[in-house]
Design an enzyme around this catalytic site. Sequence first.
Site, PDB file in Angstrom:
ATOM      1  N   ASP A 171      -4.470   3.933  14.283  1.00  0.00           N
ATOM      2  CA  ASP A 171      -3.574   4.381  13.223  1.00  0.00           C
ATOM      3  C   ASP A 171      -4.070   5.726  12.693  1.00  0.00           C
ATOM      4  O   ASP A 171      -4.969   6.326  13.299  1.00  0.00           O
ATOM      5  CB  ASP A 171      -3.433   3.321  12.126  1.00  0.00           C
ATOM      6  CG  ASP A 171      -4.699   3.128  11.320  1.00  0.00           C
ATOM      7  OD1 ASP A 171      -5.673   3.865  11.534  1.00  0.00           O
ATOM      8  OD2 ASP A 171      -4.719   2.230  10.462  1.00  0.00           O
TER       9      ASP A 171
ATOM     10  N   ARG B 178       0.858  -1.203   0.000  1.00  0.00           N
ATOM     11  CA  ARG B 178       0.000   0.000   0.000  1.00  0.00           C
ATOM     12  C   ARG B 178       0.884   1.240   0.000  1.00  0.00           C
ATOM     13  O   ARG B 178       1.657   1.466   0.931  1.00  0.00           O
ATOM     14  CB  ARG B 178      -0.943   0.024   1.201  1.00  0.00           C
ATOM     15  CG  ARG B 178      -1.794   1.303   1.217  1.00  0.00           C
ATOM     16  CD  ARG B 178      -3.040   1.228   2.072  1.00  0.00           C
ATOM     17  NE  ARG B 178      -2.791   1.318   3.480  1.00  0.00           N
ATOM     18  CZ  ARG B 178      -3.746   1.468   4.395  1.00  0.00           C
ATOM     19  NH1 ARG B 178      -5.018   1.524   4.021  1.00  0.00           N
ATOM     20  NH2 ARG B 178      -3.453   1.525   5.674  1.00  0.00           N
TER      21      ARG B 178
END
Length: 543
Positions: free
Chosen positions: A454, A172
């Site tokens: 996160d 990613r």
Amino acid sequence: MAEHRLMQQQQSKTGLAIVGHEVTGQESLFSEGAVSLLEALCREFAAEVPVLLGDRKQRQARIDSGALPDFLPHTQAIRDGDWQIRGIPADLLDRRVEITGPVERKMVINALNAKVKVFMADFEDSLAPSWQKVVEGQINLRDAVRGDIEYTAPQSGKHYKLDPDPAVLVCRVRGLHLQEKHVEFNGLAIPGALFDFALYFYHNYRQLLAKGSGPYFYLPKLESHLEARWWAKVFAFVEDRFCLQSGAIKCTCLIETLPAVFEMDEILYELRSNIVALNCGRWDYIFSYIKTLKQHPDRVLPDRQAVTMDTPFLSAYSRLLIKTCHKRGALAMGGMAAFIPAKDAGQNQAVLERVRKDKELEARNGHDGTWVAHPGLADTAMAIFNRYIGDEHCNQLHITRDVDAPILASELLRPCEGERTETGMRLNIRIALQYIEAWIQGNGCVPIYGLMEDAATAEISRASIWQWIQHGKSLSNGKLVTKALFKDMLVEELAKVKEEVGGDRFTHGKFTQAAVLLEQITVSDELVDFLTLPGYEILTAKQ
Ligand SMILES: CC(=O)SCCNC(=O)CCNC(=O)[C@H](O)C(C)(C)COP(=O)(O)OP(=O)(O)OC[C@H]1O[C@@H](n2cnc3c(N)ncnc32)[C@H](O)[C@@H]1OP(=O)(O)O
Ligand SMILES: O=CC(=O)O
Ligand SMILES: [Mg+2]
């Protein structure tokens, strides 16, 4: 020779210049071929990124002045058309459980060895992109692809190496809003996305293709099909340059912004040669719902804990994504339950039960797979998806939802019921404080109060408070949420965090700096687009 050329470029400020400090092992990463690819990509594509980001601002201005996001009238023919994505490589057909994690060496090995189908190696939500981390991350992935990755923990002496049958690797890359300031093109910081893409592609495509896999990417935070078109052009350019078959690069797009949910068919269409799946990035999606509708007083979200996947607007999002993907032959990936295993066995049972419930909902809706944040959750998620997918199939692509009633814009935008509580607001403050503190020190993913936090989850915490202040919302106990109330609570919650983490950790940490940043972005009249933008300035200030 490559070094000489780079030095020349650094002096002349034209072309590509690496201006970050030297990271051990970087010579082999910045080989002439890799630098030349990155430079070519910057030359061809970097200038378009600010234009795409400008489009985001224009769309947002229209929504701020009262319009609501909707399906695009001029792309109706694409939504109505009878077309399919090109196809899915064999090793991406079965993605029933994917683990995600930052690209640190130990985590990469643990993730590849986890009992999952795919590892999404993350330069995005779970990584604070210091120069050191992004360079080392690329080295770690390159070594992993070659099967040549080992690690010994300095404290415990525990040795890590790859098991024989590792998970399929998908990288990613960073979102388009993030720059990599340690590499400049014609004197300007380059898009972080191009840096991550070019280096991962260049160093790994040959080995990956040779072993029957391929250069696979997750693309985050897209907001429109025009951004997907930009990626399609990047992929085609690289396939052509390396004489690869068209479609050799494969990607999965996260649908994690409110504007993008209205353009899923169009995104699949633009990328039809390269795309294999869409993913419900639920945390950024919730953040984007707040951000996109920030001037709409009737769509203010309640406490973060009340915004679960079974609320109507999130259920509509998951179901529309599945329906859209399966109609086009693409996989429909679920998202992350933020729970992580607890040390206490009793508490852990409760965690697993919540994960089970979350995954059951996804699998029942028709998702083809899901994400876990921790190897300890893999078996639980796998058991649920095994039950729905069975042995005869490797996904739920055969489940089409054409018979369902259409999912309307009003369902995707439906206001979310639930309380705004003082406990919820204080918790948001403590989570945001601790997360920002970790991030500006270079740690992009941390366990806080039993949950994985996160960049996406922390954004919800801080943006919720901004939104409650902005719209003068009252808490369930009658207190009006104002800047003054927030500032008082911030002082109190900072003291609480000090108590929780201990004086020593507090003194040696960056909690005060985190509090300053949190205050700035919460009381500012404009909602700061991403906390990682001012965060990046702090993170990289001393590098
Ligand atoms: C919204 C989104 O974008 S979600 C996707 C982005 N977020 C993520 O990817 C989250 C990834 N998860 C993590 O980073 C971690 O699980 C954390 C930070 C939340 C918790 O990590 P820890 O505190 O180390 O957890 P814990 O101590 O229980 O870990 C036990 C072991 O599992 C390993 N582990 C934990 N999570 C992961 C992971 N995601 N991948 C690989 N290994 C992992 C640890 O490295 C540790 O290994 P060791 O025993 O060999 O030392
Ligand atoms: O990237 C995933 C998310 O939930 O955000
Ligand atoms: Mg995300």
